[in-house]
Design an enzyme around this catalytic site. Structure first.
Site: not given
Lengths: 99, 314
Positions: A27-28
């Protein structure tokens, strides 16, 4: 293990297969960590998955790969510091992006 | 790419507005031939040349014809239709699913879908959606913007400033299509650019982080897809050997078999690349309209040179 392929001149290439081991996938935050690590090298570094290849220095690229937990990808670096670059990127995968 | 039946329920097939009448678990069936077929002839019992690899569409005509048959013949016709191995069957006008049809579909584990669309409309929309779903696709590294109606893909090494230029263009009224990763697909003889679903409408600017573009710049600052008109290749400014200084020879590159015009723009520190890219795109548009600034200037120069030469001989 890291494969080494000396190419003419100073252009070296190294690849290594990695597995996404952290529970949430890329994810980020892991993407940002990965891009920061990759950007410290002069080599061109790509991540390849399912025939798609993106620059490991692009956060949008890395996030677009959909690196869900358990997925495999190939890290490929081309340039003067190719082995070290692959090493550094693979280590992040190995350490589960410190998650 | 071979589309699956479930793709007909996805975001790119929203116009079909399909609902599953039966076969929720078997939607992963492939559609070997991405086209539509109305199986009227097969339902009359003529199965030779039946286009069984295509999506089958039935409307009032087929249903009313079947009503003229007795129940066992009807069941037999449906059974044979499904035994041919069709990918799925779609009923138009929200027609009810007859019991014989349902039984035949279940026996071959083939999905049956329904929509409110009229049959002819359904056939048109389905053909377009299938074209789109089966189009050759390529993911490239580059940022795509809609620059006053011109689809521009900017490519170049990481860190050269593709996203920063896009940001500059957005603040001057252009819209973002895809930041850093652009998905291209070939439709007919052109390329359509779009972003990857997960990162759509976001961009990353070094030093700031990830931005949600429409939240900052409004809904007009983004668009989902755009036909690609040109590629701008950004190269570090010190490479003086690159690119023509007058811009006479239009260069093209081939992507998925489509030739796309490309210009190469050197990026030097302190150069307002936004303005340069904007000018390059507008110049491209002007050429499309039949004006070639270089050619016209050259003709003007040649004419004045000829006149000058004449004067010397006088």
């Amino acid at each position: 293990m890291t494969e080494r392929k000396p190419t003419p001149g100073s252009l070296r290439e190294a690849t290594r297969e990695v597995v996404v081991k952290n529970p949430l996938g890329i994810h980020a935050r892991p993407a940002a960590l990965l891009v920061r690590a990759a950007s410290g090298f002069r080599s061109d570094i790509t991540l390849e998955k399912n025939g798609q290849s993106v620059s490991a220095k692009s956060i949008m690229g890395v996030m677009s790969l959909a690196g869900y937990p358990g997925s495999k990808m190939l890290v490929r670096a081309r340039g003067p510091d190719a082995e070290k670059a692959v090493e550094a990127v693979a280590e992040l995968f190995e350490k589960r992006f410190h998650e | 790419m071979t589309p699956l039946v479930q793709d007909l329920m996805g975001p790119r097939a929203a116009d079909l507005n399909l609902r599953v009448a039966w076969g929720e678990e078997v939607l992963d069936r492939p559609i070997p031939e991405p086209a539509v077929n109305r199986p009227g002839l097969a339902l009359t019992g003529f199965y030779r040349y039946f286009a069984h690899r295509r999506v089958q569409i039935c409307g009032l005509a087929e249903m009313n014809y079947l009503k003229t048959l007795d129940a066992s013949t009807r069941a037999e016709r449906w059974r044979k239709l499904f035994e041919a191995g069709i990918p799925c069957l779609i009923l138009a006008r929200n027609l009810r699913v007859p019991a014989e049809l349902l039984a035949a579909a279940q026996a071959r584990r083939t999905p049956v879908l329904r929509t409110a669309l009229q049959t002819s409309r359904l056939a048109q929309v389905a053909a377009r959606v299938l074209d789109d779903l089966s189009a050759p696709m390529l993911r490239v590294q580059g940022t795509t913007v809609d620059l006053h109606g011109i689809g521009v893909l900017m490519e170049g090494p990481p860190g050269i400033g593709k996203s920063e230029i896009a940001l500059g263009l957005i603040s001057r009224g252009c819209s973002l299509v895809a930041d850093d990763v652009t998905e291209l697909r070939r439709i007919h003889n052109g390329l359509i650019a779009t972003s990857v679903d997960v990162t759509r409408y976001h961009m990353e600017i070094r030093g700031i982080g990830i931005l949600h573009v429409p939240s900052l710049f409004g809904v007009a600052s983004v668009r989902r897809e755009k036909r690609l008109d040109m590629v701008v290749r950004l190269v570090p400014g010190h490479r003086a050997d690159i690119g023509s200084r007058i811009g006479v020879e239009p260069e093209t590159i081939e992507i998925l078999g489509v030739a796309i015009p490309r210009v190469t723009v050197p990026i030097a520190p302190g150069r307002d690349a936004t303005l340069v890219i904007r000018a390059a795109a507008l110049d491209f548009r002007l050429r499309q309209l039949g004006h070639d600034a270089v050619k016209e200037l050259d003709e003007h120069i040649i004419e004045s040179l000829t006149r000058g030469a004449g004067r010397v001989h006088d």
